[in-house]
Scaffold this motif. Structure first.
Motif, PDB file in Angstrom:
ATOM      1  N   LEU A   1      59.326  78.746  78.604  1.00  0.00           N
ATOM      2  CA  LEU A   1      59.369  80.128  78.138  1.00  0.00           C
ATOM      3  C   LEU A   1      59.011  80.243  76.663  1.00  0.00           C
ATOM      4  O   LEU A   1      58.521  81.284  76.221  1.00  0.00           O
ATOM      5  CB  LEU A   1      60.767  80.706  78.359  1.00  0.00           C
ATOM      6  N   TYR A   2      59.227  79.165  75.910  1.00  0.00           N
ATOM      7  CA  TYR A   2      59.057  79.222  74.467  1.00  0.00           C
ATOM      8  C   TYR A   2      57.808  78.510  73.966  1.00  0.00           C
ATOM      9  O   TYR A   2      57.086  79.023  73.103  1.00  0.00           O
ATOM     10  CB  TYR A   2      60.292  78.615  73.792  1.00  0.00           C
ATOM     11  N   MET A   3      57.544  77.320  74.493  1.00  0.00           N
ATOM     12  CA  MET A   3      56.495  76.493  73.909  1.00  0.00           C
ATOM     13  C   MET A   3      55.093  77.083  74.013  1.00  0.00           C
ATOM     14  O   MET A   3      54.302  76.954  73.076  1.00  0.00           O
ATOM     15  CB  MET A   3      56.533  75.090  74.505  1.00  0.00           C
ATOM     16  N   PRO A   4      54.695  77.710  75.140  1.00  0.00           N
ATOM     17  CA  PRO A   4      53.352  78.317  75.151  1.00  0.00           C
ATOM     18  C   PRO A   4      53.153  79.321  74.020  1.00  0.00           C
ATOM     19  O   PRO A   4      52.100  79.349  73.373  1.00  0.00           O
ATOM     20  CB  PRO A   4      53.279  78.981  76.529  1.00  0.00           C
ATOM     21  N   TRP A   5      54.183  80.117  73.763  1.00  0.00           N
ATOM     22  CA  TRP A   5      54.104  81.066  72.652  1.00  0.00           C
ATOM     23  C   TRP A   5      53.955  80.333  71.327  1.00  0.00           C
ATOM     24  O   TRP A   5      53.155  80.713  70.467  1.00  0.00           O
ATOM     25  CB  TRP A   5      55.366  81.930  72.630  1.00  0.00           C
ATOM     26  N   SER A   6      54.706  79.238  71.149  1.00  0.00           N
ATOM     27  CA  SER A   6      54.643  78.464  69.919  1.00  0.00           C
ATOM     28  C   SER A   6      53.263  77.832  69.731  1.00  0.00           C
ATOM     29  O   SER A   6      52.711  77.818  68.624  1.00  0.00           O
ATOM     30  CB  SER A   6      55.716  77.369  69.939  1.00  0.00           C
ATOM     31  N   ILE A   7      52.696  77.310  70.822  1.00  0.00           N
ATOM     32  CA  ILE A   7      51.359  76.709  70.751  1.00  0.00           C
ATOM     33  C   ILE A   7      50.321  77.775  70.409  1.00  0.00           C
ATOM     34  O   ILE A   7      49.403  77.541  69.616  1.00  0.00           O
ATOM     35  CB  ILE A   7      51.017  76.015  72.082  1.00  0.00           C
ATOM     36  N   ARG A   8      50.477  78.949  70.992  1.00  0.00           N
ATOM     37  CA  ARG A   8      49.532  80.036  70.689  1.00  0.00           C
ATOM     38  C   ARG A   8      49.628  80.448  69.220  1.00  0.00           C
ATOM     39  O   ARG A   8      48.599  80.675  68.559  1.00  0.00           O
ATOM     40  CB  ARG A   8      49.819  81.237  71.583  1.00  0.00           C
ATOM     41  N   LYS A   9      50.829  80.494  68.710  1.00  0.00           N
ATOM     42  CA  LYS A   9      51.022  80.834  67.308  1.00  0.00           C
ATOM     43  C   LYS A   9      50.383  79.787  66.407  1.00  0.00           C
ATOM     44  O   LYS A   9      49.730  80.112  65.397  1.00  0.00           O
ATOM     45  CB  LYS A   9      52.518  80.953  67.008  1.00  0.00           C
ATOM     46  N   ARG A  10      50.536  78.515  66.766  1.00  0.00           N
ATOM     47  CA  ARG A  10      49.921  77.432  65.993  1.00  0.00           C
ATOM     48  C   ARG A  10      48.399  77.551  66.019  1.00  0.00           C
ATOM     49  O   ARG A  10      47.729  77.366  65.002  1.00  0.00           O
ATOM     50  CB  ARG A  10      50.350  76.077  66.554  1.00  0.00           C
ATOM     51  N   ALA A  11      47.844  77.856  67.201  1.00  0.00           N
ATOM     52  CA  ALA A  11      46.389  78.011  67.320  1.00  0.00           C
ATOM     53  C   ALA A  11      45.894  79.161  66.453  1.00  0.00           C
ATOM     54  O   ALA A  11      44.851  79.063  65.793  1.00  0.00           O
ATOM     55  CB  ALA A  11      46.003  78.239  68.779  1.00  0.00           C
ATOM     56  N   HIS A  12      46.650  80.268  66.444  1.00  0.00           N
ATOM     57  CA  HIS A  12      46.263  81.414  65.623  1.00  0.00           C
ATOM     58  C   HIS A  12      46.230  81.031  64.141  1.00  0.00           C
ATOM     59  O   HIS A  12      45.297  81.410  63.406  1.00  0.00           O
ATOM     60  CB  HIS A  12      47.233  82.572  65.851  1.00  0.00           C
ATOM     61  N   SER A  13      47.218  80.251  63.712  1.00  0.00           N
ATOM     62  CA  SER A  13      47.265  79.818  62.317  1.00  0.00           C
ATOM     63  C   SER A  13      46.068  78.927  61.981  1.00  0.00           C
ATOM     64  O   SER A  13      45.467  79.053  60.906  1.00  0.00           O
ATOM     65  CB  SER A  13      48.568  79.075  62.032  1.00  0.00           C
ATOM     66  N   GLN A  14      45.717  78.041  62.905  1.00  0.00           N
ATOM     67  CA  GLN A  14      44.561  77.168  62.682  1.00  0.00           C
ATOM     68  C   GLN A  14      43.279  77.981  62.551  1.00  0.00           C
ATOM     69  O   GLN A  14      42.440  77.715  61.676  1.00  0.00           O
ATOM     70  CB  GLN A  14      44.438  76.164  63.824  1.00  0.00           C
ATOM     71  N   LEU A  15      43.128  78.965  63.421  1.00  0.00           N
ATOM     72  CA  LEU A  15      41.923  79.792  63.381  1.00  0.00           C
ATOM     73  C   LEU A  15      41.888  80.640  62.118  1.00  0.00           C
ATOM     74  O   LEU A  15      40.816  80.847  61.533  1.00  0.00           O
ATOM     75  CB  LEU A  15      41.876  80.681  64.630  1.00  0.00           C
ATOM     76  N   ALA A  16      43.045  81.129  61.688  1.00  0.00           N
ATOM     77  CA  ALA A  16      43.092  81.928  60.463  1.00  0.00           C
ATOM     78  C   ALA A  16      42.693  81.089  59.259  1.00  0.00           C
ATOM     79  O   ALA A  16      41.953  81.566  58.376  1.00  0.00           O
ATOM     80  CB  ALA A  16      44.502  82.498  60.277  1.00  0.00           C
TER      81      ALA A  16
END
Length: 238
Positions: free
Chosen positions: A134-149
């Motif tokens: 329930l939590y980790m996919p959201w966390s991975i998506r947030k990390r990916a967004h930071s990398q792209l930013a």
């Protein structure tokens, strides 16, 4: 480990018929296979804090940034037969694959809402126990967004257009060769296969990168060659 010489690769689970749902983990497997190295795989999304892939050997661990140097120290070097010029060219094309095509893939997976909700989040959650699923996919998506930013790669047309340019450049470089440097695979082939097979296999509703890749017959043929020679998975979907 019971055998100090045993190689064990910790990676994210396989998905869609690919060796791993993470291209970096698929690259590590391809590299090991190209070297003819015997290794075991341990899958687990619960190990995400380790920033997989991680290689365990001789009681020591090597993370993604040190993994290939650790393998070379143990005599596993997919680039051993390359000249200095070829190694320099490989480094440049590996950067193209992992930075430019990799950013486009990240964007496609995590910034395009339908792709994330219908394909990526379910694949990530499937390999995780509750409550991590329930939590980790959201966390991975947030990390990916930071990398792209950080890469200033949050514009749809720009990110995906650069990914398409990377695919076309790889196609030109491969030409009619079986592998990028001739008849034997190298680290560049490991990188290329990892990211290309992710593009081909991930069933995205918005599949702009895959449509581009499908139009480059030599790259899809390259993936088929690697798949048949080194892996036992089913062919990618049409």
């Amino acid at each position: 480990m019971s055998n100090s010489d045993e190689l064990r690769l910790l990676q994210l689970p396989s998905a869609w018929g690919a060796p791993s749902l993470d291209p970096a983990c698929t690259k590590a497997q391809a590299y090991l296979k190209f070297c003819g190295a015997a290794y075991a795989v341990e899958e687990g999304a619960h190990q995400l804090s380790a920033r997989l892939p991680v290689l365990e050997a001789g009681g020591e661990q090597a993370g993604a940034s040190a993994l290939y140097a650790a393998l070379r120290r143990r005599g596993h070097d997919a680039d051993a037969a390359l000249s200095a010029e070829q190694k320099a060219e490989s480094a440049a094309f590996c950067a193209l694959v992992e930075e430019v095509l990799g950013a486009a893939l990240l964007y496609s997976w995590y910034e395009v809402g339908a792709n994330y909700e219908q394909a990526i989040r379910p694949a990530l959650a499937a390999g995780m126990p509750l409550p991590l699923s329930l939590y980790m996919p959201w966390s991975i998506r947030k990390r990916a967004h930071s990398q792209l930013a950080r890469r200033r790669c949050l514009d749809d047309d720009d990110a995906l257009a650069r990914g398409e340019e990377a695919l076309r450049a790889l196609s030109v470089r491969l030409g009619a060769r079986r592998f990028f440097h001739g008849d034997a695979p190298s680290s560049l082939d490991a990188s290329a296969f990892a990211y290309l097979t992710a593009v081909l296999r991930c069933p995205l509703p918005d599949d702009r990168l895959r449509r581009c890749l499908r139009g480059l017959a030599n790259l899809t043929r390259f993936c088929d060659v690697v798949e048949k020679k080194f892996f036992d998975g089913a062919p990618p979907p049409p």
